[in-house]
Design a protein around this motif. Structure first.
Motif, PDB file in Angstrom:
ATOM      1  N   TYR A   1     -37.194  -3.053 -18.851  1.00 31.97           N
ATOM      2  CA  TYR A   1     -37.539  -4.110 -17.894  1.00 31.97           C
ATOM      3  C   TYR A   1     -39.004  -4.504 -18.043  1.00 31.97           C
ATOM      4  O   TYR A   1     -39.342  -5.684 -18.166  1.00 31.97           O
ATOM      5  CB  TYR A   1     -37.253  -3.622 -16.474  1.00 31.97           C
ATOM      6  CG  TYR A   1     -37.727  -4.553 -15.383  1.00 31.97           C
ATOM      7  CD1 TYR A   1     -36.933  -5.617 -14.967  1.00 31.97           C
ATOM      8  CD2 TYR A   1     -38.953  -4.365 -14.767  1.00 31.97           C
ATOM      9  CE1 TYR A   1     -37.359  -6.483 -13.963  1.00 31.97           C
ATOM     10  CE2 TYR A   1     -39.387  -5.218 -13.768  1.00 31.97           C
ATOM     11  CZ  TYR A   1     -38.592  -6.265 -13.368  1.00 31.97           C
ATOM     12  OH  TYR A   1     -39.021  -7.117 -12.388  1.00 31.97           O
ATOM     13  N   LYS A   2     -39.882  -3.510 -18.034  1.00 30.99           N
ATOM     14  CA  LYS A   2     -41.315  -3.787 -18.123  1.00 30.99           C
ATOM     15  C   LYS A   2     -41.697  -4.364 -19.481  1.00 30.99           C
ATOM     16  O   LYS A   2     -42.524  -5.272 -19.566  1.00 30.99           O
ATOM     17  CB  LYS A   2     -42.128  -2.524 -17.842  1.00 30.99           C
ATOM     18  CG  LYS A   2     -42.074  -2.099 -16.405  1.00 30.99           C
ATOM     19  CD  LYS A   2     -42.913  -0.866 -16.168  1.00 30.99           C
ATOM     20  CE  LYS A   2     -42.829  -0.415 -14.717  1.00 30.99           C
ATOM     21  NZ  LYS A   2     -43.616   0.800 -14.492  1.00 30.99           N
ATOM     22  N   LYS A   3     -41.097  -3.847 -20.549  1.00 32.81           N
ATOM     23  CA  LYS A   3     -41.385  -4.384 -21.883  1.00 32.81           C
ATOM     24  C   LYS A   3     -40.975  -5.842 -21.996  1.00 32.81           C
ATOM     25  O   LYS A   3     -41.699  -6.665 -22.558  1.00 32.81           O
ATOM     26  CB  LYS A   3     -40.657  -3.565 -22.948  1.00 32.81           C
ATOM     27  CG  LYS A   3     -41.229  -2.191 -23.174  1.00 32.81           C
ATOM     28  CD  LYS A   3     -40.408  -1.465 -24.222  1.00 32.81           C
ATOM     29  CE  LYS A   3     -40.805  -0.031 -24.353  1.00 32.81           C
ATOM     30  NZ  LYS A   3     -39.946   0.694 -25.307  1.00 32.81           N
ATOM     31  N   GLU A   4     -39.807  -6.184 -21.483  1.00 28.45           N
ATOM     32  CA  GLU A   4     -39.340  -7.578 -21.514  1.00 28.45           C
ATOM     33  C   GLU A   4     -40.236  -8.464 -20.660  1.00 28.45           C
ATOM     34  O   GLU A   4     -40.537  -9.594 -21.044  1.00 28.45           O
ATOM     35  CB  GLU A   4     -37.891  -7.665 -21.029  1.00 28.45           C
ATOM     36  CG  GLU A   4     -36.887  -7.063 -21.980  1.00 28.45           C
ATOM     37  CD  GLU A   4     -36.602  -7.943 -23.180  1.00 28.45           C
ATOM     38  OE1 GLU A   4     -36.793  -9.171 -23.088  1.00 28.45           O
ATOM     39  OE2 GLU A   4     -36.179  -7.391 -24.200  1.00 28.45           O
ATOM     40  N   TYR A   5     -40.640  -7.972 -19.509  1.00 29.58           N
ATOM     41  CA  TYR A   5     -41.525  -8.730 -18.626  1.00 29.58           C
ATOM     42  C   TYR A   5     -42.850  -9.004 -19.338  1.00 29.58           C
ATOM     43  O   TYR A   5     -43.371 -10.126 -19.313  1.00 29.58           O
ATOM     44  CB  TYR A   5     -41.768  -7.948 -17.342  1.00 29.58           C
ATOM     45  CG  TYR A   5     -41.986  -8.792 -16.108  1.00 29.58           C
ATOM     46  CD1 TYR A   5     -42.890  -9.842 -16.103  1.00 29.58           C
ATOM     47  CD2 TYR A   5     -41.311  -8.525 -14.939  1.00 29.58           C
ATOM     48  CE1 TYR A   5     -43.098 -10.607 -14.969  1.00 29.58           C
ATOM     49  CE2 TYR A   5     -41.507  -9.285 -13.802  1.00 29.58           C
ATOM     50  CZ  TYR A   5     -42.410 -10.319 -13.829  1.00 29.58           C
ATOM     51  OH  TYR A   5     -42.612 -11.067 -12.710  1.00 29.58           O
ATOM     52  N   ILE A   6     -43.399  -7.999 -19.991  1.00 31.89           N
ATOM     53  CA  ILE A   6     -44.646  -8.157 -20.740  1.00 31.89           C
ATOM     54  C   ILE A   6     -44.465  -9.165 -21.869  1.00 31.89           C
ATOM     55  O   ILE A   6     -45.333 -10.001 -22.117  1.00 31.89           O
ATOM     56  CB  ILE A   6     -45.142  -6.799 -21.278  1.00 31.89           C
ATOM     57  CG1 ILE A   6     -45.613  -5.935 -20.112  1.00 31.89           C
ATOM     58  CG2 ILE A   6     -46.258  -6.982 -22.300  1.00 31.89           C
ATOM     59  CD1 ILE A   6     -45.862  -4.481 -20.471  1.00 31.89           C
ATOM     60  N   ALA A   7     -43.325  -9.121 -22.542  1.00 31.93           N
ATOM     61  CA  ALA A   7     -43.050 -10.068 -23.628  1.00 31.93           C
ATOM     62  C   ALA A   7     -43.051 -11.501 -23.111  1.00 31.93           C
ATOM     63  O   ALA A   7     -43.574 -12.415 -23.774  1.00 31.93           O
ATOM     64  CB  ALA A   7     -41.718  -9.735 -24.295  1.00 31.93           C
ATOM     65  N   ILE A   8     -42.468 -11.717 -21.942  1.00 27.80           N
ATOM     66  CA  ILE A   8     -42.455 -13.057 -21.352  1.00 27.80           C
ATOM     67  C   ILE A   8     -43.870 -13.523 -21.049  1.00 27.80           C
ATOM     68  O   ILE A   8     -44.262 -14.649 -21.374  1.00 27.80           O
ATOM     69  CB  ILE A   8     -41.577 -13.083 -20.080  1.00 27.80           C
ATOM     70  CG1 ILE A   8     -40.105 -12.937 -20.459  1.00 27.80           C
ATOM     71  CG2 ILE A   8     -41.809 -14.362 -19.279  1.00 27.80           C
ATOM     72  CD1 ILE A   8     -39.180 -12.712 -19.280  1.00 27.80           C
ATOM     73  N   ILE A   9     -44.658 -12.649 -20.439  1.00 30.90           N
ATOM     74  CA  ILE A   9     -46.037 -13.004 -20.082  1.00 30.90           C
ATOM     75  C   ILE A   9     -46.864 -13.313 -21.328  1.00 30.90           C
ATOM     76  O   ILE A   9     -47.608 -14.300 -21.369  1.00 30.90           O
ATOM     77  CB  ILE A   9     -46.702 -11.874 -19.261  1.00 30.90           C
ATOM     78  CG1 ILE A   9     -45.954 -11.670 -17.942  1.00 30.90           C
ATOM     79  CG2 ILE A   9     -48.177 -12.161 -19.014  1.00 30.90           C
ATOM     80  CD1 ILE A   9     -45.899 -12.882 -17.050  1.00 30.90           C
TER      81      ILE A   9
ATOM     82  N   GLN B   1     -32.151  -9.706 -20.816  1.00 32.16           N
ATOM     83  CA  GLN B   1     -32.409  -8.598 -19.907  1.00 32.16           C
ATOM     84  C   GLN B   1     -31.889  -9.000 -18.532  1.00 32.16           C
ATOM     85  O   GLN B   1     -32.474  -9.827 -17.854  1.00 32.16           O
ATOM     86  CB  GLN B   1     -33.907  -8.280 -19.858  1.00 32.16           C
ATOM     87  CG  GLN B   1     -34.308  -7.186 -18.922  1.00 32.16           C
ATOM     88  CD  GLN B   1     -33.758  -5.838 -19.321  1.00 32.16           C
ATOM     89  OE1 GLN B   1     -33.468  -5.596 -20.472  1.00 32.16           O
ATOM     90  NE2 GLN B   1     -33.597  -4.969 -18.365  1.00 32.16           N
ATOM     91  N   ARG B   2     -30.774  -8.426 -18.118  1.00 34.91           N
ATOM     92  CA  ARG B   2     -30.101  -8.852 -16.884  1.00 34.91           C
ATOM     93  C   ARG B   2     -30.991  -8.762 -15.647  1.00 34.91           C
ATOM     94  O   ARG B   2     -30.883  -9.567 -14.745  1.00 34.91           O
ATOM     95  CB  ARG B   2     -28.833  -8.046 -16.654  1.00 34.91           C
ATOM     96  CG  ARG B   2     -27.752  -8.441 -17.587  1.00 34.91           C
ATOM     97  CD  ARG B   2     -26.474  -7.750 -17.220  1.00 34.91           C
ATOM     98  NE  ARG B   2     -25.429  -8.303 -18.050  1.00 34.91           N
ATOM     99  CZ  ARG B   2     -24.263  -8.657 -17.597  1.00 34.91           C
ATOM    100  NH1 ARG B   2     -23.968  -8.479 -16.327  1.00 34.91           N
ATOM    101  NH2 ARG B   2     -23.376  -9.168 -18.399  1.00 34.91           N
ATOM    102  N   SER B   3     -31.863  -7.787 -15.598  1.00 34.75           N
ATOM    103  CA  SER B   3     -32.703  -7.635 -14.410  1.00 34.75           C
ATOM    104  C   SER B   3     -33.774  -8.729 -14.319  1.00 34.75           C
ATOM    105  O   SER B   3     -34.347  -8.933 -13.260  1.00 34.75           O
ATOM    106  CB  SER B   3     -33.352  -6.260 -14.392  1.00 34.75           C
ATOM    107  OG  SER B   3     -34.128  -6.073 -15.545  1.00 34.75           O
ATOM    108  N   LEU B   4     -34.031  -9.441 -15.406  1.00 32.83           N
ATOM    109  CA  LEU B   4     -35.018 -10.517 -15.380  1.00 32.83           C
ATOM    110  C   LEU B   4     -34.388 -11.897 -15.259  1.00 32.83           C
ATOM    111  O   LEU B   4     -35.094 -12.878 -15.081  1.00 32.83           O
ATOM    112  CB  LEU B   4     -35.875 -10.462 -16.647  1.00 32.83           C
ATOM    113  CG  LEU B   4     -36.825  -9.279 -16.748  1.00 32.83           C
ATOM    114  CD1 LEU B   4     -37.510  -9.274 -18.107  1.00 32.83           C
ATOM    115  CD2 LEU B   4     -37.854  -9.295 -15.648  1.00 32.83           C
ATOM    116  N   VAL B   5     -33.074 -11.977 -15.352  1.00 32.08           N
ATOM    117  CA  VAL B   5     -32.408 -13.279 -15.291  1.00 32.08           C
ATOM    118  C   VAL B   5     -32.663 -13.968 -13.951  1.00 32.08           C
ATOM    119  O   VAL B   5     -32.919 -15.155 -13.887  1.00 32.08           O
ATOM    120  CB  VAL B   5     -30.895 -13.132 -15.567  1.00 32.08           C
ATOM    121  CG1 VAL B   5     -30.164 -14.417 -15.280  1.00 32.08           C
ATOM    122  CG2 VAL B   5     -30.663 -12.704 -17.004  1.00 32.08           C
TER     123      VAL B   5
END
Length: 71
Positions: A15-23, A44-48
């Motif tokens: 979750y955190k890695k995907e969030y960082i990738a988006i930022i 990443q379903r939790s970020l959808v």
């Protein structure tokens, strides 16, 4: 765009890695994104449903505020 994770981020949750990738991607492409609406696609379903999430951690609030500034 491709970027390797530094050792500090390698132990984070997906979750955190995907969030960082988006930022990081939004920061990289900010000049092109700030003039119009854009959609972020992720598997990443939790970020959808990012807008409906309860932001409990300070880093989540900071990151989400950064994304909202581009609307």
């Amino acid at each position: 765009m491709s970027k390797a994770l530094c050792p500090r981020y390698q132990g984070l949750s997906t979750y955190k890695k995907e969030y960082i990738a988006i930022i990081v991607a939004v920061d990289q492409w900010r000049p092109y994104l700030q003039h119009a609406e854009f959609v972020i696609f992720t598997d990443q379903r939790s970020l959808v449903h990012l807008e409906e999430q309860r932001l409990t951690m300070p880093w989540q609030q900071k990151a989400f505020t950064k994304l909202l500034g581009l609307r």
